[in-house]
Design a protein around this motif. Structure first.
Motif, mmCIF file in Angstrom:
data_model
loop_
_atom_site.group_PDB
_atom_site.id
_atom_site.type_symbol
_atom_site.label_atom_id
_atom_site.label_comp_id
_atom_site.label_asym_id
_atom_site.label_seq_id
_atom_site.Cartn_x
_atom_site.Cartn_y
_atom_site.Cartn_z
ATOM 1 N N MET A 1 -10.264 5.409 5.058
ATOM 2 C CA MET A 1 -11.020 6.627 5.411
ATOM 3 C C MET A 1 -12.462 6.580 4.926
ATOM 4 O O MET A 1 -13.307 7.325 5.408
ATOM 5 N N PRO B 1 -1.632 16.358 -1.094
ATOM 6 C CA PRO B 1 -2.737 16.306 -2.060
ATOM 7 C C PRO B 1 -4.119 16.159 -1.433
ATOM 8 O O PRO B 1 -5.080 15.819 -2.131
ATOM 9 N N LYS C 1 9.623 2.565 -4.036
ATOM 10 C CA LYS C 1 8.728 3.571 -4.598
ATOM 11 C C LYS C 1 8.320 4.672 -3.623
ATOM 12 O O LYS C 1 8.172 5.824 -4.023
ATOM 13 N N LEU D 1 -8.731 15.257 -2.554
ATOM 14 C CA LEU D 1 -9.704 14.303 -2.012
ATOM 15 C C LEU D 1 -10.864 15.026 -1.328
ATOM 16 O O LEU D 1 -11.714 14.396 -0.694
ATOM 17 N N GLY E 1 0.852 13.658 1.552
ATOM 18 C CA GLY E 1 -0.109 13.763 2.647
ATOM 19 C C GLY E 1 0.560 13.448 3.977
ATOM 20 O O GLY E 1 1.566 14.051 4.344
ATOM 21 N N ALA F 1 2.976 7.000 1.236
ATOM 22 C CA ALA F 1 2.100 7.660 0.252
ATOM 23 C C ALA F 1 0.871 8.290 0.900
ATOM 24 O O ALA F 1 -0.116 8.557 0.216
ATOM 25 N N LYS G 1 -8.151 4.144 1.637
ATOM 26 C CA LYS G 1 -9.223 3.128 1.635
ATOM 27 C C LYS G 1 -9.867 3.034 3.024
ATOM 28 O O LYS G 1 -11.071 2.843 3.156
ATOM 29 N N ASP H 1 -4.034 6.086 4.856
ATOM 30 C CA ASP H 1 -4.653 5.023 4.061
ATOM 31 C C ASP H 1 -6.036 5.488 3.595
ATOM 32 O O ASP H 1 -6.982 5.558 4.383
ATOM 33 N N ALA I 1 0.852 -1.209 0.000
ATOM 34 C CA ALA I 1 0.000 0.000 0.000
ATOM 35 C C ALA I 1 0.878 1.245 0.000
ATOM 36 O O ALA I 1 0.459 2.302 0.492
ATOM 37 N N MET J 1 -15.958 6.983 7.024
ATOM 38 C CA MET J 1 -15.761 7.440 8.407
ATOM 39 C C MET J 1 -16.789 8.504 8.765
ATOM 40 O O MET J 1 -17.142 9.329 7.911
ATOM 41 N N CYS K 1 -4.204 16.973 7.844
ATOM 42 C CA CYS K 1 -4.646 17.001 9.244
ATOM 43 C C CYS K 1 -3.734 16.200 10.154
ATOM 44 O O CYS K 1 -4.098 15.884 11.268
ATOM 45 N N GLU L 1 3.850 14.844 6.050
ATOM 46 C CA GLU L 1 3.683 15.337 7.427
ATOM 47 C C GLU L 1 4.560 14.542 8.409
ATOM 48 O O GLU L 1 5.076 15.098 9.375
HETATM 49 N N1 CO8 Z 1 -3.821 4.785 0.830
HETATM 50 C C1 CO8 Z 1 -4.133 3.510 0.558
HETATM 51 N N2 CO8 Z 1 -3.568 2.830 -0.459
HETATM 52 C C2 CO8 Z 1 -2.669 3.473 -1.228
HETATM 53 C C3 CO8 Z 1 -2.300 4.811 -0.991
HETATM 54 C C4 CO8 Z 1 -2.914 5.479 0.109
HETATM 55 N N3 CO8 Z 1 -2.600 6.719 0.449
HETATM 56 N N4 CO8 Z 1 -1.396 5.184 -1.926
HETATM 57 C C5 CO8 Z 1 -1.207 4.115 -2.701
HETATM 58 N N5 CO8 Z 1 -1.973 3.074 -2.297
HETATM 59 C C6 CO8 Z 1 -2.074 1.735 -2.870
HETATM 60 C C7 CO8 Z 1 -2.839 1.763 -4.194
HETATM 61 O O1 CO8 Z 1 -4.225 1.743 -3.963
HETATM 62 C C8 CO8 Z 1 -2.328 0.507 -4.846
HETATM 63 O O2 CO8 Z 1 -2.959 -0.616 -4.271
HETATM 64 P P1 CO8 Z 1 -3.641 -1.738 -5.249
HETATM 65 O O3 CO8 Z 1 -2.459 -2.298 -6.005
HETATM 66 O O4 CO8 Z 1 -4.247 -2.688 -4.277
HETATM 67 O O5 CO8 Z 1 -4.594 -1.020 -6.112
HETATM 68 C C9 CO8 Z 1 -0.864 0.451 -4.412
HETATM 69 O O6 CO8 Z 1 -0.778 1.283 -3.247
HETATM 70 C C10 CO8 Z 1 0.107 0.996 -5.438
HETATM 71 O O7 CO8 Z 1 -0.333 2.304 -5.801
HETATM 72 P P2 CO8 Z 1 -0.615 2.782 -7.309
HETATM 73 O O8 CO8 Z 1 -0.970 1.597 -8.165
HETATM 74 O O9 CO8 Z 1 -1.566 3.922 -7.259
HETATM 75 O O10 CO8 Z 1 0.857 3.278 -7.722
HETATM 76 P P3 CO8 Z 1 1.201 4.402 -8.824
HETATM 77 O O11 CO8 Z 1 2.672 4.321 -9.012
HETATM 78 O O12 CO8 Z 1 0.319 4.298 -10.008
HETATM 79 O O13 CO8 Z 1 0.850 5.803 -8.084
HETATM 80 C C11 CO8 Z 1 0.824 7.364 -6.274
HETATM 81 C C12 CO8 Z 1 1.553 6.176 -6.927
HETATM 82 C C13 CO8 Z 1 0.950 8.592 -7.152
HETATM 83 C C14 CO8 Z 1 1.534 7.615 -4.942
HETATM 84 C C15 CO8 Z 1 -0.663 7.013 -6.053
HETATM 85 O O14 CO8 Z 1 -0.732 5.761 -5.412
HETATM 86 C C16 CO8 Z 1 -1.410 8.015 -5.201
HETATM 87 O O15 CO8 Z 1 -1.770 9.073 -5.677
HETATM 88 N N6 CO8 Z 1 -1.645 7.659 -3.914
HETATM 89 C C17 CO8 Z 1 -2.395 8.494 -3.015
HETATM 90 C C18 CO8 Z 1 -1.623 9.691 -2.585
HETATM 91 C C19 CO8 Z 1 -2.437 10.573 -1.689
HETATM 92 O O16 CO8 Z 1 -3.400 11.189 -2.089
HETATM 93 N N7 CO8 Z 1 -2.009 10.648 -0.428
HETATM 94 C C20 CO8 Z 1 -2.631 11.528 0.546
HETATM 95 C C21 CO8 Z 1 -3.672 10.801 1.275
HETATM 96 S S1 CO8 Z 1 -4.560 11.853 2.376
HETATM 97 C C22 CO8 Z 1 -3.565 12.023 3.717
HETATM 98 O O17 CO8 Z 1 -2.485 11.520 3.783
HETATM 99 C C23 CO8 Z 1 -3.987 12.832 4.906
HETATM 100 C C24 CO8 Z 1 -5.436 12.952 4.996
HETATM 101 C C25 CO8 Z 1 -5.810 12.670 6.366
HETATM 102 C C26 CO8 Z 1 -7.122 12.098 6.403
HETATM 103 C C27 CO8 Z 1 -7.481 11.551 7.734
HETATM 104 C C28 CO8 Z 1 -8.892 11.144 7.665
HETATM 105 C C29 CO8 Z 1 -9.515 10.725 8.846
#
Ligand code: CO8
Length: 260
Positions: free
Chosen positions: A71, A133, A60, A137, A110, A64, A69, A67, A24, A74, A142, A114
Motif C-alpha cells: 500500500m 486495525p 499463525k 494505520l 483487516g 493478517a 507493504k 498487504d 507474509a 499508492m 475498505c 473482512e
Molecule cells: N501486510 C504485509 N505483511 C504482513 C502483514 C500485512 N498485513 N502482516 C504481517 N506481515 C508480515 C510481517 O511484515 C512479517 O514479515 P517480515 O518477516 O518480512 O518482517 C511477517 O508477516 C510476520 O509478521 P510479524 O513478524 O509482524 O509477526 P508477529 O507475530 O510479530 O505479529 C501481527 C503478527 C500482529 C499479525 C502483525 O504482523 C500485524 O500487526 N500485522 C498487520 C495487521 C494489520 O494491521 N492488518 C490490517 C491491514 S489493513 C487492511 O487489511 C485493510 C486496509 C485496506 C487498505 C487498502 C489500501 C489500498
C-alpha cells in the motif's frame, strides 16, 4: 486449478481453499485478490463441489490483512481501485451458489476479518484473533468491513471494533455474534469438514436458493424479502431434487440429491 497464492483440494463434495502466503501471514496483495476472483468464477462450474471451506496457510494466520507493504506510496486513485478490486473478489465469494465456511485458524485482521465476513459461516480456532486495525494505520476498513460488520452484529458493536482497532478473541467475537463456533485449534479443520459434509448431504439447489433468500432478503424490506422467498420456493418445485427429497421422506429412506 493452478495458482501462485492459493491452494485448492477437494474431497468429494467439499472443497478447501487455502490462502497461501505464510511468509507474509497470508496478507492480501493484488495477486491474491485477482486469484480469489478467478477462483470464484471457476469454482461455480467445478463438477461435484457443494460446500467450500476457506482457511489460511500455516499455524499463525488466517489472513493478517491487506498487504501493508504494497500500500505504501499508492495514489488516492490506486487506493480506491485496490479497495474495489478486493470488494469485487469478496462479493464473488459471498455470491457463490453454495455454502462457504471460513475456518479461521489464526489472525483475521483487516482484510482477513473482512474475508471471513464474506463467508456464510465462521468457525474459529481458540487461537484466532479478529480485528479491524485499519485506523491504527490512518485508514478505514475498505474491503466491505464498514458494511458487512454492522449488518452482522449491529452498529454499536461494529463501531467499537472499527474505532478501537483492537484485536478480539474468538470467544469475544462469538459473543458479538459473527463467529458461529470456537474450536480447539487441532480440531478446527475436522469440524469444518464435518459441518461441510452435513451441508453437502442436503439439496444443493435448495441450499443455494436458501442462501440467496437469506443474503439478498436481508437487504430488502420484509415484504419484498417475503415475496422473493416465495418465488425462490416456487422455483425449487421445478427441480428433480424436490421430488427426491419429498419422495425419500415418504419412503422412509435417505435422499440422494443430484443437484438437478
Ligand atoms: N501486510 C504485509 N505483511 C504482513 C502483514 C500485512 N498485513 N502482516 C504481517 N506481515 C508480515 C510481517 O511484515 C512479517 O514479515 P517480515 O518477516 O518480512 O518482517 C511477517 O508477516 C510476520 O509478521 P510479524 O513478524 O509482524 O509477526 P508477529 O507475530 O510479530 O505479529 C501481527 C503478527 C500482529 C499479525 C502483525 O504482523 C500485524 O500487526 N500485522 C498487520 C495487521 C494489520 O494491521 N492488518 C490490517 C491491514 S489493513 C487492511 O487489511 C485493510 C486496509 C485496506 C487498505 C487498502 C489500501 C489500498
Amino acid at each position: 486449478m493452478n495458482f501462485e497464492t492459493l491452494l485448492y483440494e477437494q474431497q468429494g463434495p467439499v472443497g478447501t481453499l487455502t490462502i497461501n502466503r505464510p511468509q507474509a501471514l497470508n496478507a492480501l496483495n493484488e495477486v491474491v485478490l485477482k486469484e480469489l476472483k478467478i477462483f470464484s468464477d471457476q469454482i461455480k462450474t467445478t463438477p461435484g463441489i457443494r460446500v467450500l471451506i476457506i482457511t489460511g496457510s500455516g499455524e499463525k494466520a488466517f489472513v493478517a490483512g491487506a498487504d501493508i507493504k504494497a500500500m505504501q506510496g499508492m495514489t488516492p486513485q490506486e487506493a480506491e481501485a485496490f479497495s474495489i478490486m478486493a470488494q469485487t473478489a469478496f462479493n464473488a465469494i459471498e455470491e457463490l451458489p453454495m455454502a462457504v465456511i471460513a475456518a479461521v485458524n489464526g489472525f483475521a485482521l483487516g482484510g482477513g476479518c473482512e474475508l471471513a465476513l464474506s463467508c456464510d459461516i465462521i468457525l474459529a480456532s481458540e487461537k484466532a484473533k479478529f480485528g479491524l486495525p485499519e485506523v491504527t494505520l490512518g485508514l478505514l476498513p475498505c474491503f466491505g468491513g464498514t458494511q458487512r460488520l454492522p449488518r452482522a452484529i449491529g452498529l454499536y458493536k461494529a463501531r467499537e471494533m472499527v474505532f478501537s482497532g483492537e484485536f478480539y478473541s474468538a470467544a469475544a467475537c462469538k459473543e458479538f455474534g459473527f463467529v458461529n463456533r470456537v474450536i480447539a485449534p487441532e480440531e478446527l479443520l475436522n469440524e469444518a469438514q464435518k459441518l461441510a459434509e452435513t451441508i453437502a448431504l442436503r439439496g444443493p439447489i435448495a441450499v443455494a436458493k436458501a442462501k440467496q433468500s437469506l443474503n439478498t432478503g436481508f437487504e430488502l424490506h420484509i415484504a419484498d424479502g417475503l415475496k422473493q422467498e416465495a418465488a425462490l420456493f416456487g422455483e425449487l418445485f421445478t427441480t428433480q431434487d424436490h421430488n427426491e427429497g419429498i419422495g425419500a421422506f415418504i419412503e422412509k429412506r435417505n435422499p440422494d440429491f443430484t443437484g438437478k
